[in-house]
Motif scaffolding. Structure first.
Motif, PDB file in Angstrom:
ATOM      1  N   ALA A  26      43.748  48.240  38.543  1.00  0.00           N
ATOM      2  CA  ALA A  26      45.061  47.858  39.065  1.00  0.00           C
ATOM      3  C   ALA A  26      45.169  46.351  39.235  1.00  0.00           C
ATOM      4  O   ALA A  26      46.207  45.753  38.918  1.00  0.00           O
ATOM      5  N   ILE A  27      44.110  45.718  39.729  1.00  0.00           N
ATOM      6  CA  ILE A  27      44.128  44.257  39.892  1.00  0.00           C
ATOM      7  C   ILE A  27      44.355  43.586  38.546  1.00  0.00           C
ATOM      8  O   ILE A  27      45.148  42.650  38.410  1.00  0.00           O
ATOM      9  N   VAL A  28      43.658  44.066  37.505  1.00  0.00           N
ATOM     10  CA  VAL A  28      43.813  43.492  36.170  1.00  0.00           C
ATOM     11  C   VAL A  28      45.259  43.623  35.695  1.00  0.00           C
ATOM     12  O   VAL A  28      45.834  42.665  35.144  1.00  0.00           O
ATOM     13  N   GLU A  82      38.373  41.639  28.651  1.00  0.00           N
ATOM     14  CA  GLU A  82      39.670  40.965  28.796  1.00  0.00           C
ATOM     15  C   GLU A  82      39.532  39.458  28.621  1.00  0.00           C
ATOM     16  O   GLU A  82      40.399  38.813  28.008  1.00  0.00           O
ATOM     17  N   LEU A  83      38.446  38.894  29.120  1.00  0.00           N
ATOM     18  CA  LEU A  83      38.231  37.455  28.951  1.00  0.00           C
ATOM     19  C   LEU A  83      38.010  37.112  27.477  1.00  0.00           C
ATOM     20  O   LEU A  83      38.523  36.113  26.974  1.00  0.00           O
ATOM     21  N   ILE A 123      33.045  38.821  37.251  1.00  0.00           N
ATOM     22  CA  ILE A 123      33.262  38.417  35.861  1.00  0.00           C
ATOM     23  C   ILE A 123      32.736  39.480  34.899  1.00  0.00           C
ATOM     24  O   ILE A 123      33.348  39.759  33.866  1.00  0.00           O
ATOM     25  N   ALA A 124      31.619  40.100  35.254  1.00  0.00           N
ATOM     26  CA  ALA A 124      31.043  41.109  34.363  1.00  0.00           C
ATOM     27  C   ALA A 124      31.974  42.284  34.138  1.00  0.00           C
ATOM     28  O   ALA A 124      31.925  42.929  33.090  1.00  0.00           O
ATOM     29  N   ARG A 143      28.401  37.599  39.683  1.00  0.00           N
ATOM     30  CA  ARG A 143      29.138  36.343  39.821  1.00  0.00           C
ATOM     31  C   ARG A 143      30.621  36.651  39.898  1.00  0.00           C
ATOM     32  O   ARG A 143      31.171  37.378  39.076  1.00  0.00           O
ATOM     33  N   MET A 144      31.271  36.089  40.900  1.00  0.00           N
ATOM     34  CA  MET A 144      32.705  36.280  41.097  1.00  0.00           C
ATOM     35  C   MET A 144      33.469  35.089  40.518  1.00  0.00           C
ATOM     36  O   MET A 144      32.960  33.961  40.474  1.00  0.00           O
ATOM     37  N   GLY A 145      34.700  35.337  40.090  1.00  0.00           N
ATOM     38  CA  GLY A 145      35.513  34.260  39.528  1.00  0.00           C
ATOM     39  C   GLY A 145      36.969  34.405  39.913  1.00  0.00           C
ATOM     40  O   GLY A 145      37.449  35.493  40.236  1.00  0.00           O
ATOM     41  N   TRP A 146      37.671  33.277  39.893  1.00  0.00           N
ATOM     42  CA  TRP A 146      39.122  33.286  40.053  1.00  0.00           C
ATOM     43  C   TRP A 146      39.731  33.563  38.686  1.00  0.00           C
ATOM     44  O   TRP A 146      39.401  32.903  37.701  1.00  0.00           O
ATOM     45  N   ILE A 147      40.634  34.533  38.619  1.00  0.00           N
ATOM     46  CA  ILE A 147      41.139  35.027  37.347  1.00  0.00           C
ATOM     47  C   ILE A 147      42.660  34.888  37.302  1.00  0.00           C
ATOM     48  O   ILE A 147      43.356  35.197  38.278  1.00  0.00           O
TER      49      ILE A 147
END
Length: 307
Positions: free
Chosen positions: A220-222, A242-243, A236-237, A163-167
């Motif tokens: 790097a994105i994080v 971090e979440l 998300i996984a 599952r993908m999410g906007w972060i």
């Protein structure tokens, strides 16, 4: 025929209960029901008579019990033979997308070390496009990546979808995708499945992001998102820690992102049976993750579905 379907069938037959078989195999009752239904469809016969009080084998079901036990016993014997130290040696070269590195890789490698202690591994993490090319050229033996490799003879097994999410770096509540387009968007490189999903999401609302940055590395994105340099699309996984810590937050939008699919791809050859077993271990780790109470919806197993 999927051996997990036969295993589910045998446990229902032995215990007389879909619920009991689910507990034994550590999957949901609905998962057991789905496997039995698929098996009945494939064999074109009913295997159980279902009533409100009991589940009984049909004549076809009783016949299948005998064959299924022999098939699974032969499979166990084969796996035991391959798992002996003297039977499995050498090096297997595995390439994987970074999402797997952040989620399933450690338990997967632990399982391989337990079952194949004399086997050496060479692991590389690269984008899917690179991994497919390495596989074609013979640079790796197995690729865990996002698209089926359509070369003749290549085996592609669907494993799961993430599952993908906007972060974002902070909780910004619900926001429309049109408003989100004003923010810098960070995603994976052009040509990747997540990049296409981002483009498609904005296309569906008739807009494009003002700025779209492409980054290969999840780490790097994080870091970019935590520094406030934009919002990102991520599995998300891969960012559960971090979440949970509150350093990243999920954005609630009106248009969800398409999931990230994962395939195991390899070419048949002298070691293809070993590669089959390695991919089976990957399927088992996906199933264990999906059954986890901590992450029940991060990954959805695809191993019971056909391409």
């Amino acid at each position: 025929m999927n051996l997990r379907f036969l295993e589910a069938f045998l446990w229902v037959a032995r215990l007389g209960s879909f619920h009991g078989a689910g507990e034994k195999l550590n999957i949901s009752q609905s998962g057991i029901s789905s496997r039995i239904a698929t098996l009945e469809m494939e064999l074109d016969c009913r295997l159980f008579e279902r009533s409100t009080r009991e589940i009984r084998l049909t004549t076809s079901g009783r016949l299948l019990v005998q064959h299924a036990e022999r098939i699974l016993e032969a499979h166990r014997e084969m796996r035991d033979a391959l798992a002996r130290n003297s039977a499995v040696t050498g090096t297997v070269r595995i390439g994987s997308i970074e999402t797997v590195v952040h989620t399933l890789l450690v338990p997967f490698v632990e399982a391989l070390q337990q079952h194949f202690p004399a086997l050496d591994l060479e692991l590389t993490a690269e984008p899917s496009e690179n991994l497919r090319e390495h596989l074609r050229r013979g640079g790796i033996d197995i690729a865990f990546q996002t698209e089926p490799v359509l070369d003749p003879g290549t085996i592609n097994k669907p494993l799961c979808e993430y599952r993908m999410g906007w972060i974002a770096s902070a909780d910004i509540g619900r926001i429309s995708l049109c408003d989100l387009a004003r923010e810098p968007i960070i995603t994976f490189p052009r040509g990747s499945q997540p990049y296409a999903a981002v483009e498609d999401a904005f296309r569906r609302v008739g807009t494009v992001p003002n700025r779209l940055h492409c980054v290969t590395s999840i780490a790097a994105i994080v870091r970019f998102v935590r520094a406030g340099l934009g919002v990102a699309s991520l599995p998300i996984a891969a960012i559960r820690q971090e979440l949970a810590a509150g350093s990243l937050s999920l954005i609630d939008t009106d248009v969800p992102l398409a999931p990230l699919r994962l395939y195991a791809s390899y070419r048949p050859g002298l070691s293809s049976r070993l590669h089959d077993l390695i991919v089976e271990h990957a399927e088992q780790q996906v199933a264990a993750y999906c059954a986890s109470e901590d992450h029940p919806t991060d990954i959805r197993s695809l191993s019971d579905q056909e391409l």
